[in-house]
Design a protein around this motif. Structure first.
Motif, PDB file in Angstrom:
ATOM      1  N   UNK A  87       2.854  -7.663 -13.729  1.00 27.04           N
ATOM      2  CA  UNK A  87       3.118  -7.955 -12.421  1.00 27.04           C
ATOM      3  C   UNK A  87       3.111  -6.456 -11.674  1.00 27.04           C
ATOM      4  N   UNK A  88       3.992  -5.722 -12.167  1.00 27.79           N
ATOM      5  CA  UNK A  88       3.880  -4.245 -11.631  1.00 27.79           C
ATOM      6  C   UNK A  88       2.604  -3.532 -11.583  1.00 27.79           C
ATOM      7  N   UNK A  89       2.037  -3.704 -12.584  1.00 29.21           N
ATOM      8  CA  UNK A  89       0.533  -3.116 -12.697  1.00 29.21           C
ATOM      9  C   UNK A  89      -0.289  -3.597 -11.711  1.00 29.21           C
ATOM     10  N   UNK A  90      -0.159  -5.005 -11.445  1.00 32.28           N
ATOM     11  CA  UNK A  90      -0.937  -5.698 -10.435  1.00 32.28           C
ATOM     12  C   UNK A  90      -0.748  -5.140  -9.205  1.00 32.28           C
ATOM     13  N   UNK A  91       0.380  -5.147  -8.709  1.00 26.58           N
ATOM     14  CA  UNK A  91       0.934  -4.511  -7.570  1.00 26.58           C
ATOM     15  C   UNK A  91       0.388  -2.991  -7.229  1.00 26.58           C
ATOM     16  N   UNK A  92       0.678  -2.163  -8.350  1.00 23.73           N
ATOM     17  CA  UNK A  92       0.253  -0.996  -8.057  1.00 23.73           C
ATOM     18  C   UNK A  92      -1.473  -0.903  -8.050  1.00 23.73           C
ATOM     19  N   UNK A  93      -1.957  -1.595  -8.917  1.00 25.72           N
ATOM     20  CA  UNK A  93      -3.487  -1.492  -9.050  1.00 25.72           C
ATOM     21  C   UNK A  93      -4.110  -1.877  -7.442  1.00 25.72           C
ATOM     22  N   UNK A  94      -3.515  -3.078  -6.921  1.00 28.49           N
ATOM     23  CA  UNK A  94      -3.892  -3.515  -5.649  1.00 28.49           C
ATOM     24  C   UNK A  94      -3.768  -2.519  -4.381  1.00 28.49           C
ATOM     25  N   UNK A  95      -2.418  -2.053  -4.669  1.00 30.62           N
ATOM     26  CA  UNK A  95      -2.309  -1.039  -3.844  1.00 30.62           C
ATOM     27  C   UNK A  95      -2.985   0.269  -3.625  1.00 30.62           C
ATOM     28  N   UNK A  96      -3.562   0.714  -4.980  1.00 27.55           N
ATOM     29  CA  UNK A  96      -4.405   2.029  -5.046  1.00 27.55           C
ATOM     30  C   UNK A  96      -5.713   1.576  -4.419  1.00 27.55           C
ATOM     31  N   UNK A  97      -6.340   0.308  -4.772  1.00 32.27           N
ATOM     32  CA  UNK A  97      -7.444   0.040  -4.013  1.00 32.27           C
ATOM     33  C   UNK A  97      -7.360  -0.108  -2.790  1.00 32.27           C
ATOM     34  N   UNK A  98      -6.498  -0.501  -2.117  1.00 29.13           N
ATOM     35  CA  UNK A  98      -6.308  -0.742  -0.833  1.00 29.13           C
ATOM     36  C   UNK A  98      -6.059   0.618  -0.042  1.00 29.13           C
ATOM     37  N   UNK A  99      -5.232   1.623  -0.683  1.00 27.84           N
ATOM     38  CA  UNK A  99      -5.238   2.927  -0.162  1.00 27.84           C
ATOM     39  C   UNK A  99      -6.559   3.509  -0.188  1.00 27.84           C
ATOM     40  N   UNK A 100      -7.341   3.394  -0.929  1.00 29.23           N
ATOM     41  CA  UNK A 100      -8.671   4.137  -1.115  1.00 29.23           C
ATOM     42  C   UNK A 100      -9.563   3.659   0.152  1.00 29.23           C
ATOM     43  N   UNK A 101      -9.260   2.198   0.268  1.00 27.80           N
ATOM     44  CA  UNK A 101     -10.195   1.397   1.379  1.00 27.80           C
ATOM     45  C   UNK A 101      -9.670   1.870   2.510  1.00 27.80           C
ATOM     46  N   UNK A 102      -8.532   1.888   2.925  1.00 28.21           N
ATOM     47  CA  UNK A 102      -7.965   2.591   4.207  1.00 28.21           C
ATOM     48  C   UNK A 102      -8.205   3.870   4.447  1.00 28.21           C
ATOM     49  N   UNK A 103      -8.434   4.665   3.522  1.00 32.22           N
ATOM     50  CA  UNK A 103      -8.880   6.039   3.544  1.00 32.22           C
ATOM     51  C   UNK A 103     -10.429   6.007   4.194  1.00 32.22           C
ATOM     52  N   UNK A 104     -11.349   5.208   3.391  1.00 31.35           N
ATOM     53  CA  UNK A 104     -12.758   4.949   4.050  1.00 31.35           C
ATOM     54  C   UNK A 104     -12.848   4.426   5.339  1.00 31.35           C
ATOM     55  N   UNK A 105     -12.125   3.499   5.595  1.00 29.20           N
ATOM     56  CA  UNK A 105     -11.938   3.115   7.284  1.00 29.20           C
ATOM     57  C   UNK A 105     -11.770   4.244   8.057  1.00 29.20           C
ATOM     58  N   UNK A 106     -10.582   4.953   7.692  1.00 30.61           N
ATOM     59  CA  UNK A 106     -10.200   6.126   8.521  1.00 30.61           C
ATOM     60  C   UNK A 106     -11.428   6.998   8.584  1.00 30.61           C
ATOM     61  N   UNK A 107     -12.120   7.432   7.657  1.00 32.97           N
ATOM     62  CA  UNK A 107     -13.057   8.412   7.511  1.00 32.97           C
ATOM     63  C   UNK A 107     -14.400   7.751   8.767  1.00 32.97           C
ATOM     64  N   UNK A 108     -14.582   6.452   8.364  1.00 36.00           N
ATOM     65  CA  UNK A 108     -15.613   6.012   9.415  1.00 36.00           C
ATOM     66  C   UNK A 108     -15.171   5.826  10.760  1.00 36.00           C
ATOM     67  N   UNK A 109     -13.954   5.324  11.227  1.00 32.92           N
ATOM     68  CA  UNK A 109     -13.754   5.777  12.465  1.00 32.92           C
ATOM     69  C   UNK A 109     -13.624   6.885  13.011  1.00 32.92           C
ATOM     70  N   UNK A 110     -13.116   7.682  12.150  1.00 33.34           N
ATOM     71  CA  UNK A 110     -13.167   9.284  12.697  1.00 33.34           C
ATOM     72  C   UNK A 110     -14.679  10.107  13.080  1.00 33.34           C
ATOM     73  N   UNK A 111     -15.254   9.724  11.822  1.00 37.15           N
ATOM     74  CA  UNK A 111     -16.728  10.416  11.806  1.00 37.15           C
ATOM     75  C   UNK A 111     -17.889   9.685  12.580  1.00 37.15           C
ATOM     76  N   UNK A 112     -17.816   8.381  12.341  1.00 37.15           N
ATOM     77  CA  UNK A 112     -19.061   7.602  12.777  1.00 37.15           C
ATOM     78  C   UNK A 112     -19.118   7.613  14.199  1.00 37.15           C
ATOM     79  N   UNK A 113     -20.161   7.525  15.026  1.00 31.29           N
ATOM     80  CA  UNK A 113     -20.337   7.395  16.401  1.00 31.29           C
ATOM     81  C   UNK A 113     -21.073   6.237  16.848  1.00 31.29           C
ATOM     82  N   UNK A 114     -20.559   5.351  17.500  1.00 34.20           N
ATOM     83  CA  UNK A 114     -21.145   4.223  17.978  1.00 34.20           C
ATOM     84  C   UNK A 114     -20.767   3.761  19.465  1.00 34.20           C
ATOM     85  N   UNK A 115     -21.680   3.133  20.249  1.00 32.90           N
ATOM     86  CA  UNK A 115     -21.252   2.841  21.578  1.00 32.90           C
ATOM     87  C   UNK A 115     -20.836   1.538  21.996  1.00 32.90           C
ATOM     88  N   UNK A 116     -20.388   0.666  20.593  1.00 29.28           N
ATOM     89  CA  UNK A 116     -20.151  -0.751  20.805  1.00 29.28           C
ATOM     90  C   UNK A 116     -18.665  -0.859  21.247  1.00 29.28           C
TER      91      UNK A 116
END
Length: 316
Positions: A87-116
């Protein structure tokens, strides 16, 4: 043959643990030292530091699982405290994947340029978006860990029944129930995969538009914005592929008791599983200017080409 495989398993596990500890530890030390010096930390540095910490914990859990499987495989098979570790591994595993996803979303919002309008609304509120994503990551990780409690009793029952060779109609029903729960639990990985893929696609489209604008204005194609796009794309794409390999290894390990050579399948699955937290840290180091500069300076100091405290070759 199996004895040699176990020795190689332990050796490779130790190697991946050391590499992962060095890479993730380096990230944590550099960002925490910078935090104490400047008295503030950016969202990207905070996410990367939290990601490094979660992967250190994940590496130790996976390493202890590898060692226990090789040395105390039969003795630990029936220990109930292993459920708590899972159970502890599952929590840490999902948290690690979500943190990496949050980093990708942050890069996308800061770097990408759209007018939508929707993208602009998210871009202007990037700090609030990241904060809510981190809170959602904690909730999703906690929910996935709690859902595992329903799956563990059936898993241990199936493993004991399969090991005894007692395949009955009841075993088939339990197997069907376990597969249903297991598939539902795998759905917890769907949101981060979708967000990761969406960030990658948006960055690709933004880079294409930016390159087209550069060609029309006859400007250099190697400006800072282009390099930022390419760096973010490499980081997100490498994480995406590592995550796919990680899921493959996790599936092999989860269903290893059904395979003819279950112990060998478990060994292979565990080694591939450790590859993600061990190697992803070096991808983050190479993709971050501050971490890369500090890493190069450290290597130069170790090689005797740079005195401690002096400016490195990448310093401005």
């Amino acid at each position: 043959m199996l004895g040699f495989a176990k020795v190689g398993h332990v050796f490779l596990s130790v190697t991946l643990l050391i590499l992962g500890m060095l890479g993730n530890g380096f990230i944590g030390v550099v960002n925490v030292r910078s935090w104490f010096k400047s008295k503030r930390i950016s969202w990207s540095d905070f996410i990367i530091s939290a990601l490094a910490l979660s992967k250190i914990i994940l590496l130790w859990i996976l390493f202890l699982d590898c060692v226990s499987m090789v040395i105390f495989s039969k003795a630990l098979a029936e220990l109930r405290p292993l459920e708590v570790i899972d159970v502890f591994w599952t929590f840490t595993n999902h948290l690690s994947i979500w943190l990496a996803t949050c980093l990708g979303v942050l890069y996308c919002l800061k770097i990408a340029s759209f007018s939508h309008p929707t993208f602009l609304w998210l871009k202007w509120r990037v700090s609030r978006v990241v904060m809510w994503m981190l809170l959602g990551a904690l909730l999703f990780s906690f929910g996935s860990a709690m859902s595992l409690i329903c799956e563990l009793p059936i898993y241990f029952l199936l493993r004991e029944t399969a090991g005894a060779g007692n395949v009955t109609e009841h075993f088939g029903k339990q197997m069907g129930e376990y597969q249903q729960i297991h598939v539902l639990n795998m759905l917890w990985y769907t949101p981060p995969l979708i967000l990761c893929l969406a960030s990658y696609i948006l960055l690709i489209l933004s880079l294409g538009r930016h390159m087209q604008q550069m060609r029309q204005s006859r400007s250099s194609a190697s400006d800072a914005s282009t390099e930022a796009h390419r760096r973010a794309i490499r980081i997100i794409l490498s994480f995406f592929f590592l995550l796919l390999f990680y899921f493959l290894a996790f599936s092999i390990t989860s269903y290893s008791y059904l395979l003819p050579s279950s112990e060998m399948a478990t060994i292979i699955g565990q080694l591939i599983t450790m590859l993600y937290p061990a190697s992803h840290s070096f991808i983050l180091i190479l993709g971050n200017n501050k971490l890369k500069q500090t890493f190069v300076e450290l290597l130069c100091c170790e090689c005797g080409h740079l005195k401690p405290g002096s400016k490195g070759p990448l310093a401005p």
